[in-house]
Design an enzyme around this catalytic site. Sequence first.
Site, short mmCIF file in Angstrom:
data_model
loop_
_atom_site.label_atom_id
_atom_site.label_comp_id
_atom_site.label_asym_id
_atom_site.label_seq_id
_atom_site.Cartn_x
_atom_site.Cartn_y
_atom_site.Cartn_z
N ASP A 159 0.82 -1.20 0.00
CA ASP A 159 0.00 0.00 0.00
C ASP A 159 0.86 1.26 0.00
O ASP A 159 1.90 1.33 0.65
CB ASP A 159 -0.90 -0.01 1.24
CG ASP A 159 -2.12 0.88 1.08
OD1 ASP A 159 -1.94 2.06 0.72
OD2 ASP A 159 -3.24 0.41 1.33
N ARG A 160 0.40 2.26 -0.71
CA ARG A 160 1.07 3.56 -0.67
C ARG A 160 0.88 4.23 0.67
O ARG A 160 1.81 4.83 1.22
CB ARG A 160 0.52 4.47 -1.78
CG ARG A 160 1.09 5.88 -1.70
CD ARG A 160 0.36 6.85 -2.59
NE ARG A 160 0.89 8.20 -2.41
CZ ARG A 160 0.31 9.30 -2.86
NH1 ARG A 160 -0.82 9.21 -3.53
NH2 ARG A 160 0.86 10.48 -2.66
#
Length: 351
Positions: A96-97
Site C-alpha cells: 500500500d502507498r
Amino acid sequence: MSEDSQWLLDWPVSGGARAGRAELKTSPEDFRVTESLWPTREDDAAASGPVEVSGDGEHLCLRLEKTGDNTEYVARELAALAGCRSFDVGFCGLKDRHAVTVQWFSLYRPGQEADDQALMAEVGQRWPVRAAVRHSRKLRRGDHQANGFEIVLRNVTGQRELVEAGLERLASQGAPNYFGPQRFGFQGGNLDRAVQIDPSRLNRKRGRAGRSASKNVLYFSAARSWLFNQVLAERVSNRTWTEVLPGEPEPSGAGPTGPLWGDGGTLASGEQETLERGVVDACPGLARLFQSTRMKPERRPLVAHPGEFKWQWLDTTTLRVQFVLSPGQYATTVLGDLFELEDLSLSRDNK
C-alpha cells in the site's frame, strides 16, 4: 452492495455481525507492513551497522523502507537510478502507498558489483536501505514468506467485551480469507469490465495487445476472485468455512479450500462441486469467461490464520494490533471481520 453497483462487495462475517467500527490509516504510520523474505539476513542486517552486500548473483536485492510511495512507483524509480529496464526490477508483492512498508526489490546488475555501494548510497537518499543481498534470480510475486503488520485503529466503537471476544476469536480461529475489495475496483468497476471481455483475448498464445491485454488479465483476475468470495460467503453463512468437507480436493495441510475458477471449473467433486458450481452458475456473465481460457483451476484456503496475533489498547478508543499473514492474504480482510472499517486514506490523492 451499493445503490450504484450490481455487485455484492461486502460479504458475511464469521461472528454474524461486526462488533464495532474503527478508523484505519489515519496516517501512514498507523499502518506498518514488513515483508519477510530472508529472515536470517534481515535479522543480521538489523543488528549490524552500515549495510554490506552479502551473497552472489546477477541481481542486487535491496530491502527498502518507504512511506507514501506505492510499489510500482518505487520500482520505476529504481530502474531509472540503476540504469536498467523496468522489466529488470522485481518485487514480491504490491504494498500500500498509504503505509510505512519495508520490502525487497531486485535489480538486474550483472558484473556491476563494484558499483553496488554507490547505487545504494543514491537509493538511500530516497528510501532507507535496510539490507542488501546479491541473488541468482529476479524476485517474483509471492516469493516472500510472510508479511508482518502493525496497525493502529482509531476512534474504535463497540462494547469492549464484544470487541475483546472478537479479537480472541481472530487469534484462535482466524478470519474468512476473502479477497479485499480493492481488487474489484471502485463500486465493482473491474467486474463490470470483466463481463464485457471477449474470452478469446485472454488466450496468451493468440497474440498480445499490450496494455489492453494487461487490463483484461486484471479484470479476469477480479472475476476469479469475486467468484471465490461468493463461494466462501456461502460457506460462512452455513458455518462450514473452517471445515474440510467431502468432495474438497486433498488439502495437503491447507485446511478447507475454495475454488479459483479455471478451464473446467473446479477441482472439487460430489456435493462440494455441486455447491461451488451452483454459486458460479448464478453469475453467468462471469462464468462464461472461463469457458475458453487455458487457466487451470486452483484452490485457495478459506481461512486466513494471523500468526503472532496480539493487541494493546493505547487508550479507550485506540487499538494497536500486530500479526503475521501468509502472502496473498489481506490485513484489512482480517480486521474487517470484526470491525466496520473506515479507510481514511481513500480521501487522499493517489499517485
